[in-house]
Design an enzyme around this catalytic site. Structure first.
Site, short mmCIF file in Angstrom:
data_model
loop_
_atom_site.label_atom_id
_atom_site.label_comp_id
_atom_site.label_asym_id
_atom_site.label_seq_id
_atom_site.Cartn_x
_atom_site.Cartn_y
_atom_site.Cartn_z
N ASN A 13 38.41 43.58 45.59
CA ASN A 13 39.85 43.32 45.47
C ASN A 13 40.69 44.57 45.24
O ASN A 13 41.92 44.48 45.24
CB ASN A 13 40.14 42.28 44.36
CG ASN A 13 39.46 40.96 44.64
OD1 ASN A 13 39.66 40.40 45.72
ND2 ASN A 13 38.65 40.47 43.72
N ARG A 20 48.52 43.29 44.66
CA ARG A 20 47.77 42.43 43.75
C ARG A 20 48.26 42.59 42.31
O ARG A 20 48.15 43.69 41.74
CB ARG A 20 46.30 42.85 43.83
CG ARG A 20 45.41 42.18 42.85
CD ARG A 20 44.06 42.88 42.80
NE ARG A 20 43.20 42.20 41.88
CZ ARG A 20 42.15 42.74 41.28
NH1 ARG A 20 41.83 44.00 41.54
NH2 ARG A 20 41.43 42.05 40.44
N TYR A 25 48.20 45.90 37.59
CA TYR A 25 47.52 47.01 38.28
C TYR A 25 48.47 48.07 38.85
O TYR A 25 48.01 49.08 39.38
CB TYR A 25 46.62 46.46 39.40
CG TYR A 25 45.53 45.56 38.86
CD1 TYR A 25 44.56 46.07 37.99
CD2 TYR A 25 45.47 44.21 39.18
CE1 TYR A 25 43.56 45.26 37.48
CE2 TYR A 25 44.47 43.39 38.67
CZ TYR A 25 43.53 43.92 37.81
OH TYR A 25 42.54 43.11 37.30
N ALA A 79 35.67 43.53 39.14
CA ALA A 79 35.06 42.38 38.48
C ALA A 79 33.55 42.52 38.36
O ALA A 79 32.94 41.97 37.43
CB ALA A 79 35.42 41.10 39.23
N GLU A 100 33.16 55.84 34.40
CA GLU A 100 33.69 54.52 34.73
C GLU A 100 35.21 54.53 34.53
O GLU A 100 35.70 55.06 33.54
CB GLU A 100 33.05 53.48 33.79
CG GLU A 100 33.59 52.08 33.98
CD GLU A 100 32.93 51.07 33.03
OE1 GLU A 100 32.21 51.50 32.09
OE2 GLU A 100 33.15 49.86 33.22
N ARG A 109 42.68 42.47 27.49
CA ARG A 109 42.74 41.33 28.40
C ARG A 109 41.77 40.23 27.98
O ARG A 109 41.33 40.19 26.85
CB ARG A 109 42.50 41.83 29.83
CG ARG A 109 43.53 42.89 30.24
CD ARG A 109 43.37 43.34 31.65
NE ARG A 109 43.56 42.24 32.59
CZ ARG A 109 43.18 42.27 33.86
NH1 ARG A 109 42.61 43.37 34.34
NH2 ARG A 109 43.39 41.24 34.64
C1 DQA Z 1 39.69 46.42 36.88
C2 DQA Z 1 39.51 45.45 35.70
C3 DQA Z 1 38.58 44.32 36.08
O1 DQA Z 1 38.42 43.43 34.97
C4 DQA Z 1 39.14 43.53 37.25
O2 DQA Z 1 38.25 42.51 37.63
C5 DQA Z 1 39.51 44.40 38.38
C6 DQA Z 1 40.11 45.70 38.15
C7 DQA Z 1 40.74 47.50 36.59
O3 DQA Z 1 40.76 48.49 37.31
O4 DQA Z 1 41.55 47.35 35.68
O5 DQA Z 1 39.42 43.98 39.54
O6 DQA Z 1 38.45 47.06 37.11
#
Ligand code: DQA
Length: 152
Positions: A13, A20, A25, A79, A100, A109
């Site tokens: 995604n 989105r 985001y 995700a 990461e 969240r």
């Molecule tokens: C994400 C946070 C994840 O929980 C979410 O599923 C995403 C994006 C972020 O960049 O904030 O798709 O990795």
């Protein structure tokens, strides 16, 4: 002269960034994030290999291939961070420095986002700083690869 290759992986995604849930985001597209990573890599004399996939297996294969071709990995597994033992295992077997990244602050969240398998393989974790997180991760990887005494 560009030197080591940094593999930047983006999970499901994240190809939809910009449209989105912008309140979470932001408005930047993934192409814009890639462009700013390219600029930072030029400054740091790193090569950039920037990819996105909606498929867990494809991400696993790319991580496997990074062994021997990349100097480090930056990963926003999206995700899959919260579910994928396969990505965790692949990152561990790559034996490369890993940072990461999450655009959003996953700890602010829903509870299911508070834990990440990726974190167990990561040297460092950056979250909540939007696209800037990718640039900070590049700086951090450079430092991990070159030590504290050198300057970019
Ligand atoms: C994400 C946070 C994840 O929980 C979410 O599923 C995403 C994006 C972020 O960049 O904030 O798709 O990795």
């Amino acid at each position: 002269m560009a030197g080591e290759t940094i593999l930047v992986l983006n999970g499901p995604n994240l190809n939809l960034l910009g449209v989105r849930e912008p309140s979470i985001y932001g408005n930047d597209t993934l192409a814009e994030i890639e462009e700013s990573c390219l600029e930072r890599c030029a400054e740091l004399e790193l090569k950039l290999d920037f990819r996105q996939s909606n498929h867990e297996g494809e991400l696993v294969t790319w991580i496997q291939d990074a062994r021997g071709t990349a100097a480090g990995i930056i990963i926003n597994a999206a995700a899959l961070s919260h579910t994928s033992i396969a990505i965790l295992d692949a990152l561990k077997s790559a034996e490369l420095p890993v940072i990461e990244v999450h655009l959003s602050n996953i700890f602010k969240r829903e509870p299911f986002r508070h834990s990440s398998y990726v974190s167990m393989a990561a040297d460092g974790v950056i979250c909540g700083l939007g696209p800037q997180g990718y640039l900070l991760a590049l700086d951090a990887l450079w430092r991990l690869l070159h030590g504290d005494d050198e300057e970019p």
